[in-house]
Design a protein around this motif. Sequence first.
Motif, PDB file in Angstrom:
ATOM      1  N   LYS A  49      36.625  65.301  26.323  1.00 39.80           N
ATOM      2  CA  LYS A  49      37.223  64.373  27.359  1.00 39.80           C
ATOM      3  C   LYS A  49      38.670  64.335  27.759  1.00 39.80           C
ATOM      4  O   LYS A  49      38.909  64.080  28.751  1.00 39.80           O
ATOM      5  CB  LYS A  49      36.809  62.768  26.731  1.00 39.80           C
ATOM      6  CG  LYS A  49      37.249  61.666  27.489  1.00 39.80           C
ATOM      7  CD  LYS A  49      36.900  60.375  27.238  1.00 39.80           C
ATOM      8  CE  LYS A  49      37.564  59.270  27.830  1.00 39.80           C
ATOM      9  NZ  LYS A  49      37.691  57.864  27.249  1.00 39.80           N
ATOM     10  N   ASN A  85      27.482  57.708  24.057  1.00 39.33           N
ATOM     11  CA  ASN A  85      28.478  57.138  24.807  1.00 39.33           C
ATOM     12  C   ASN A  85      29.754  58.183  24.954  1.00 39.33           C
ATOM     13  O   ASN A  85      30.204  58.065  26.006  1.00 39.33           O
ATOM     14  CB  ASN A  85      28.880  55.938  24.021  1.00 39.33           C
ATOM     15  CG  ASN A  85      27.806  54.783  23.972  1.00 39.33           C
ATOM     16  OD1 ASN A  85      27.090  54.749  24.957  1.00 39.33           O
ATOM     17  ND2 ASN A  85      28.163  53.802  23.033  1.00 39.33           N
ATOM     18  N   VAL A  88      28.726  60.348  27.873  1.00 38.96           N
ATOM     19  CA  VAL A  88      28.879  59.389  29.095  1.00 38.96           C
ATOM     20  C   VAL A  88      30.366  59.391  29.605  1.00 38.96           C
ATOM     21  O   VAL A  88      30.697  59.523  30.677  1.00 38.96           O
ATOM     22  CB  VAL A  88      28.365  58.191  28.944  1.00 38.96           C
ATOM     23  CG1 VAL A  88      28.633  57.204  30.176  1.00 38.96           C
ATOM     24  CG2 VAL A  88      26.840  58.257  28.676  1.00 38.96           C
ATOM     25  N   ASP A  89      31.370  59.336  28.598  1.00 36.83           N
ATOM     26  CA  ASP A  89      32.615  59.203  28.975  1.00 36.83           C
ATOM     27  C   ASP A  89      33.012  60.538  29.652  1.00 36.83           C
ATOM     28  O   ASP A  89      34.085  60.721  30.444  1.00 36.83           O
ATOM     29  CB  ASP A  89      33.635  58.958  27.725  1.00 36.83           C
ATOM     30  CG  ASP A  89      33.524  57.567  27.171  1.00 36.83           C
ATOM     31  OD1 ASP A  89      33.023  56.686  27.850  1.00 36.83           O
ATOM     32  OD2 ASP A  89      33.742  57.220  26.166  1.00 36.83           O
ATOM     33  N   ALA A  92      31.798  60.613  33.185  1.00 34.84           N
ATOM     34  CA  ALA A  92      32.751  59.624  34.130  1.00 34.84           C
ATOM     35  C   ALA A  92      33.771  60.436  34.360  1.00 34.84           C
ATOM     36  O   ALA A  92      34.385  60.417  35.689  1.00 34.84           O
ATOM     37  CB  ALA A  92      32.746  58.706  33.199  1.00 34.84           C
ATOM     38  N   SER A 132      29.546  52.722  33.352  1.00 36.64           N
ATOM     39  CA  SER A 132      30.643  53.502  33.054  1.00 36.64           C
ATOM     40  C   SER A 132      31.039  54.397  34.423  1.00 36.64           C
ATOM     41  O   SER A 132      32.339  54.454  34.538  1.00 36.64           O
ATOM     42  CB  SER A 132      30.271  54.732  32.198  1.00 36.64           C
ATOM     43  OG  SER A 132      30.231  54.180  30.943  1.00 36.64           O
ATOM     44  N   ARG A 166      22.296  46.456  29.107  1.00 31.41           N
ATOM     45  CA  ARG A 166      23.042  47.443  29.782  1.00 31.41           C
ATOM     46  C   ARG A 166      22.912  47.132  31.323  1.00 31.41           C
ATOM     47  O   ARG A 166      24.069  47.317  31.795  1.00 31.41           O
ATOM     48  CB  ARG A 166      22.189  48.771  29.738  1.00 31.41           C
ATOM     49  CG  ARG A 166      22.360  49.132  28.059  1.00 31.41           C
ATOM     50  CD  ARG A 166      23.767  49.913  27.715  1.00 31.41           C
ATOM     51  NE  ARG A 166      23.988  50.429  26.689  1.00 31.41           N
ATOM     52  CZ  ARG A 166      24.953  51.244  26.203  1.00 31.41           C
ATOM     53  NH1 ARG A 166      26.110  51.191  26.982  1.00 31.41           N
ATOM     54  NH2 ARG A 166      24.988  51.476  24.961  1.00 31.41           N
TER      55      ARG A 166
END
Length: 1049
Positions: A49, A85, A88-89, A92, A132, A166
Amino acid sequence: MSHDANVRSTAEVGLKRAGKSPKIIPMLLACGASDGDEGVRHLAYVVLKRRASAAFAKLSPNDKASTQSALLDAVMKESRLNTRNAIVDVIAKIARLTVPLGQWKELLEFMGQCASSPEPAHRELAFGMFASLTETIVGALSHHFGALGQLFAQGLVDESTNVRMRALKAVGALVSNSTGEPEQVAIMKSLVPHIIEAAKTALQAGDEDGAGIVFEVLDELTESQTSALSGHVPAVVSFCIEVAVAEQLSTLARRRALDVVAFMARHKPKALTKSKLIEPLLVALCPLCGEPKEEELAGEDDVDADEEEELQVQTVASQLIDVLALKVPAKHILPTVISFASTNLNSSSERLRHAAVAVLGVVTEGCCEGVRAHAAQIIPNVVPRLADEHAAVRGAAAFTLGQFAEHLNLTIDAGCQDLHKQVLPALFFTLPNERVKSVQERMMYAMDAWLEDLQGEVEEYVKPLLDIVFLAIDSDAKPHVREMLLSALASATASCGRKVHEFFRDLLPRLTKCFNLTSDAELSVRARALEVLGMLISSDREHTFIDAQTNDFAVRVALSGFELDFAELREYAHGLFGEVSEAMGEGFEQYLDVCVGKAIESIELDDGIMFDSEDEADRDELDSDDDYDGDGGQKTSGYSIRSGVMDEKASACKALNCYASHCPRAFAKYIPKVSKLLVSMSDYMHEMVRVQAHLALGQTAIAALMIDPASSQSLAHESLSATIRCVLDDDDKEAVSASIESAALVLKVMKDHPTIDVNQHIVDLTAASLEILEGRAVCQMEDDYDSEAGDDDDDDDEEDPEAGLSVIEAIADLLPALASYMGASFAQHFTPHFNALMRRTSENRTETERLLCYATLVEVVRAVGPPAAMCAPVALPGCLRDLTSGDVGLRRNCAYCAGVLVSVGGEHAAQFHSVVAQALVPMLSAENEPDGGVRDNAVGALARLLQVVGIHGEGAALLDVVLRALPLRNDLEEGPDVYHWLANTIADTPTALSEAHVRQVIHIFNQVFAEKLAAEVTLRIITLSVEKGCGVDPRVAEAATSLQQHHAL
């Protein structure tokens, strides 16, 4: 991940080196996909990330596509929530680079497929990704909002709790990032019922965390996407109230529910009113004002006060009722509140008694006129609660009584003027035996407020108050007790200093004891002692008790406090300096250098910020009590930043105002520097300082004009320009009001200096006054939130009930000052102002607003003269209607206004002559009109009417009625006009009077002299007129000989 520091260090260096190459992405993806250690996989995606933005841009198109595909595969396969998660970051991060450019269409398809998957884990993943990525993809989804709405609606009712939560978070993200386009609003609007249903499901399952997410979404909707709530306000409010009154739920959940409604009440009161939600809201909220606090329920005594205040349902419910009272017309508030209070004031339930008493105080400021109308019935029922067996009820009673004194102005109402005889003796009786700190403070607050409100009637309470003060000081009572008692004494001194002076020899040693206090805990006591001494000095206008030595002692003891570095002590020192300057006048010059220097030092102090948001500021003021908070408090409006030295700066500005006012010649040499500081302070971040800066700037300009008009033009311009800037830009009503008051004072002086050109300022101020009257100034603007499509904004009755009062108070001095400055020429500019004033005298406006409008109108008409005659036929019908009002002040102003209108109106008012006489004559009788001031104004009005119609024919009978009602003994300001007219008649046309009337007039003059009912100039005019009349008409000479010689006629 190694435990060996050297190994970790080597790895970090290698990772840093590798991070400079785009090859880091496939390396980390491989590590995240293959390593069996969850910690390693998680770390791989965390590092990815951080590196993604720079490294991804360097990849080839094929490698970018491979990376995107690998990420989607990884997030689908990952079973661990934390690692998923983290993936997912990363997604994003890359989506921000690609989705806006249309380079990752597969992402949206992937999310849609997951959302429709039969696997709960996949659906949960989809909505987690929506939450997100919403900020990034909302634009790309603009053509898919219909399908998206269906997906979210399904998610909100999903059988899986995790999926529902969610989905709620995804909806919250959607609301936060929506552009507000109609299609998006329609989707959000369709989701509201599902959101509420999801909350109910969560609460039924005992999932308060899930319900908390719902409140976050509702907060977003109410604050940023208000149109989406159109049609759903009743459902949202009903749900929130259902949660708020559910005692089995946590305090946090109940508070969050009330917070949603509070935002609606603050910014959308019309929606609540039009949906007929006010009554059910109050029915639910009123009992909550008596709900016990957390520490009371737990039996704890050591709960941190600031932390505990945040938890109170009682506090939030009281604040919400307070907001409703301020924002919604009183007719929607008072019937329910009074009904609840009257039913429960004597309830056997402590909680209901507490709530019944407290809620009356909470609504007092917002519904002041309605509460005042019932005060004579309410107060006798509240006073006994000061002796209630439960401390919370006693404290609430004291708070409510204090609010009554602070906001109801009971002394102007004949039916309420003696209520202090019930309240203050009860307070003096109960206070010495009260042991609960919070209740003591509220009792002393109530005592302070009533003593301040009483004015001259305070004498009988001075001795018992001093007995308590002396006991507290002599026995070294707790600092907060001494401080609040001294505050009450300061109020009593301000109202009736002459009576307090009788005890000066006993009081001064006690004050001196306070001046010797140096511990931090007791410096506030020392500060209040300075306030008392300052009041004693300024109230001794005959210098009977306070000599030069006492003044010198006061200044020196106040200066000594500056060494203790305590802001409150410096604040009250500036106040004392101002009081001494008022007492000494130009003789204060010997102290001026050091006092002005201290004021400048205070103004230039750095600001220590205490809070910087509206909500935090409101809460700090509303919840100021350490132990007891549920009964409301003061409000702020607009954005406000409070500084640690804000009060000190405001006090310093006020002191400069005093110096400019009371010793202007000695102050002259400081004006250049002081005026620059005050101009800068007029833009200070907190309104309290701006208020005092505007007033001081205006007074400084006046001092300069009085001393050296020729060189004062620029300062006059600065002062008037500051007012215009304030009206155009400032969002605080009090600051705008102060700036306009300042401008009005300057204009009154400018009239004597016609060579100074302020024409452009006159034009600007005239326009600004109209803007305010029409409700278009910045400080009057409500949020757009309350005027969405579908609302009917033409209903004047739904206007903020306090807005009109603030507006008229702001311009009540300015319009007459403009009229006085411009004279008859103001008539050509006054028409729109007059129309705006008339709209504000309609029956649906508050009585206080109407009386202020009539007061403003009459002063303008007097200043303009005959060119304002056309106002009479338009204004008189409403004026005559309000002569029957239950409000004393309104009747008084209308009687006065009617007289001026028939006098100035000439032929335009002729049609109203008989109806004015018919309305006013009955008001001369005490049986019909209990207030002496109203009767005197009615006499004055009839005298003006007689000057128009003459004293012959029907006028003779009217003259007989007027003469029987003289002399005036209540409103002596009416005297000069009446007595000068009679004196001129006796001097110039005594033959127009019958012999009986001549004797009556001379007898009236006899009484005016004997009882000293007029100023010396009026008495001199009477004397000269009677002397002249004696030479014209022997009947005058004969009647005058019967007067007692000491009348000097």
